[in-house]
Design a protein around this motif. Structure first.
Motif, short mmCIF file in Angstrom:
data_model
loop_
_atom_site.label_atom_id
_atom_site.label_comp_id
_atom_site.label_asym_id
_atom_site.label_seq_id
_atom_site.Cartn_x
_atom_site.Cartn_y
_atom_site.Cartn_z
N GLY A 58 56.77 28.53 47.20
CA GLY A 58 57.11 29.59 46.25
C GLY A 58 56.12 30.74 46.32
N LEU A 59 56.19 31.60 45.30
CA LEU A 59 55.29 32.77 45.25
C LEU A 59 53.94 32.29 44.75
CD1 LEU A 59 55.27 35.91 45.55
CD2 LEU A 59 55.76 36.01 43.10
N SER A 60 52.86 32.62 45.50
CA SER A 60 51.53 32.15 45.10
C SER A 60 51.08 32.88 43.84
CB SER A 60 50.52 32.48 46.22
OG SER A 60 50.24 33.88 46.19
N PRO A 61 50.13 32.30 43.07
CA PRO A 61 49.55 33.07 41.97
C PRO A 61 48.83 34.28 42.58
CG PRO A 61 48.87 30.75 41.90
CD PRO A 61 49.51 30.98 43.23
N PRO A 62 48.56 35.34 41.81
CA PRO A 62 47.83 36.49 42.37
C PRO A 62 46.38 36.11 42.68
CG PRO A 62 48.36 36.83 40.04
CD PRO A 62 48.96 35.53 40.43
N LEU A 63 45.94 36.41 43.90
CA LEU A 63 44.54 36.18 44.30
C LEU A 63 43.84 37.53 44.13
CD1 LEU A 63 42.29 34.51 45.64
CD2 LEU A 63 43.28 35.12 47.88
N LEU A 64 42.88 37.57 43.20
CA LEU A 64 42.25 38.87 42.87
C LEU A 64 40.93 39.01 43.60
CD1 LEU A 64 43.04 38.81 39.03
CD2 LEU A 64 44.36 39.88 40.89
N TRP A 65 40.68 40.19 44.13
CA TRP A 65 39.44 40.44 44.89
C TRP A 65 39.00 41.88 44.70
CZ3 TRP A 65 39.06 42.98 50.06
CH2 TRP A 65 37.77 42.88 50.61
N ARG A 66 37.69 42.06 44.47
CA ARG A 66 37.15 43.42 44.38
C ARG A 66 36.57 43.76 45.75
NH1 ARG A 66 36.63 45.87 39.63
NH2 ARG A 66 36.76 43.99 38.34
N PRO A 67 37.16 44.70 46.49
CA PRO A 67 36.72 44.99 47.87
C PRO A 67 35.25 45.40 47.95
CG PRO A 67 38.85 46.00 47.43
CD PRO A 67 38.31 45.52 46.10
N PRO B 271 30.88 48.70 47.29
CA PRO B 271 32.32 48.91 47.50
C PRO B 271 32.60 49.24 48.97
CG PRO B 271 31.56 50.12 45.58
CD PRO B 271 30.33 49.59 46.28
N LEU B 272 33.67 48.68 49.51
CA LEU B 272 34.00 48.92 50.91
C LEU B 272 34.25 50.40 51.14
CD1 LEU B 272 36.45 46.09 52.05
CD2 LEU B 272 34.04 46.42 52.64
N ALA B 273 33.86 50.87 52.31
CA ALA B 273 34.08 52.28 52.66
C ALA B 273 35.57 52.55 52.86
CB ALA B 273 33.33 52.61 53.94
N ALA B 274 35.97 53.80 52.68
CA ALA B 274 37.37 54.17 52.94
C ALA B 274 37.67 53.86 54.41
CB ALA B 274 37.60 55.64 52.65
#
Ligand code: ZN
Length: 476
Positions: free
Chosen positions: A414-423, A430-433
């Motif tokens: 089925g559809l997985s729960p949302p996996l949340l991540w701060r890049p 914070p990750l570069a553009a």
């Protein structure tokens, strides 16, 4: 090996689903093709005519119900809508279904506090219980059966007697689902298929909202929703059919594209990801986080010159519809239902032969760095599997990684729960553009599949406008 890509902002960049399907099983003869031929254009046309004519009322307007409480002294309506509901009940029972009627009411106000009338309407529900290991999963096939002629002169004053045949909107969708229900009735399915015919769509999606509000915990058992609205009119002979989903429904669009690729349906399928498109009952399911796709001859009102000029008028009559187009849509929906719900174990090779991973989605994508919120990674499995999720930079540098055992919340069918991540990079900044890759790999004892998707990080939300568009999918 197969490649596929689809982009749009509020949706997701759908997966370049490259999978290495190990352990391919020999495909048994295809049981679906002969079933597609059993849909009947004659029966489709009869349903459209009977629903449009509706025992001489030529209307299925949603306020024309038996149970109406009038507060403003206006004459009570007749029961045209209930006549149509009774027709659906009789037809579905004749195919062998247990039919349930879900009553809901809607109150109309003259102003903020003055009640005009209260109307009690019915959603008509028929279920085909699954018999296989996935019998607890439910695929919804829906269409609204009410009609309106509000684009015709004098509607507001005379709706109690004015005709609103609604042949295309939406007797065509109802007729298509009745034909699919008839063919599905005797078949042994793995998962459960439930037909829901909504009232109150034309006045604000009230039937599907009532249904979605009452579904409660069962929402997590829903595989997805295919909602048919206006599937009877075809002008240029291209037989194009549009499927519109939001980002959570990306996997359902993927599955529909697979159905279109697998069976010769004589349609040109056009896929759209557009979370703004809330013109029909699919939107009520988006509200509760359930994957849902609108199936229609046009993606939205007035989207092209092919838009039905009789829309919401007294002229939406059966004679401007194309039964062979209606039945071609029926074949598509029937094939999709068999593909998603599966004929009983072992008879339809569909999902397992493709590997356990159906699709991957990330949101928002592109990701606005300045706003710095959480990124959501989600994927769809068609069976329990061990899952590995990883994020890389374009040089292959690993930025983040997760492992989930088979059967765990993130390793369930089925559809997985949302996996949340701060890049963030390895220093926590914070990750570069720029571009990055999100990879999801799903493994079972016998098979595995990998989905990769490109993540675009942009400096800020102001730079997102060019990404807001939908992409046309595949031609016959
Ligand atoms: Zn409609």
């Amino acid at each position: 090996m197969r490649r596929f890509s689809l982009c749009g902002l509020l949706g997701t960049l759908l997966a370049l689903v490259a999978w290495s399907a190990s352990g391919r099983t020999p495909l048994p003869p295809d049981p679906v093709e002969p079933l597609l031929e059993t849909l009947s254009a004659k029966r489709w046309q009869q349903h459209v005519f009977r629903l449009s004519e509706n025992r001489g009322t030529w209307s299925r307007f949603t306020f024309r119900v038996r149970e109406a409480t009038i507060y403003d002294g206006a004459p009570p309506p007749d029961d045209a809508l209930d006549q149509a509901a009774d027709y659906l009940v009789r037809e579905l029972q004749a195919y062998g279904y247990q039919v349930v009627e879900q009553v809901f009411s809607h109150t109309r106000y003259a102003d903020l506090s003055t009640k005009q009338a209260e109307y009690r309407m019915r959603n008509v529900i028929a279920e085909k219980p699954g018999r296989g290991p996935h019998r607890d999963r439910i695929l919804l096939l829906t269409a609204h059966y009410d009609s309106i002629a509000s684009n015709s002169e004098g509607w507001e004053e005379t709706w109690r007697t004015m005709i609103a045949p609604g042949a295309n909107d939406n007797a065509s969708g109802v007729a298509t689902l009745l034909e699919v229900a008839r063919v599905l009735a005797p078949l042994p399915l793995d998962a459960t298929v439930r037909f829901v015919f909504f009232a109150g769509e034309e006045i604000g999606l009230f039937g599907s909202q009532a249904y979605a509000e009452r579904i409660g915990t069962e929402a997590s058992s829903l595989l997805g929703v295919l909602n048919l609205d206006m599937v009877g009119q075809e002008q240029d002979g291209n037989f194009d059919l549009h499927a519109v989903g939001d980002w959570r429904s990306a996997w359902l669009l993927e599955a529909l594209e697979e159905v279109h690729r697998r069976w010769s349906l004589g349609l040109r399928l056009v896929l759209h990801q557009d979370s703004e498109n809330r013109f029909s009952d699919h939107a009520s399911f988006w509200e509760i986080g359930v994957p849902a796709v609108l199936i229609s001859e046009e993606p939205m009102p007035h989207a092209s010159s092919e838009w039905d000029p009789t829309y919401h008028t007294v002229a939406d009559l059966p004679n401007h519809l194309n039964p062979s187009y209606g039945v071609a849509v029926g074949r598509f929906v029937l094939a999709a239902a068999l593909f998603l719900a599966g004929l009983e174990e072992g008879s339809l090779p569909a999902p397992s032969a493709m590997g356990p991973l159906l699709a991957v989605g990330i949101y928002p994508n592109p990701y606005p760095r300045q706003e710095g919120g959480q990124l959501t990674i989600q994927y769809q499995l068609n069976q329990d599997a061990a899952v590995g999720v990883a994020v890389y930079d374009l040089h292959g540098g690993l930025l983040a990684q997760w492992e989930f055992p088979e059967g765990s919340p993130f390793g369930r069918q089925g559809l997985s729960p949302p996996l949340l991540w701060r890049p963030r990079d390895s220093t926590g900044s914070p990750l570069a553009a720029g571009s990055y890759v999100v990879s999801v790999e799903a493994k079972t004892q016998t098979t595995s599949a990998r989905g990769t998707i490109r993540l675009l990080i942009v400096p800020s939300v102001r730079l997102l406008a060019p990404y807001r568009r939908s992409r046309v999918g595949v031609g016959p």
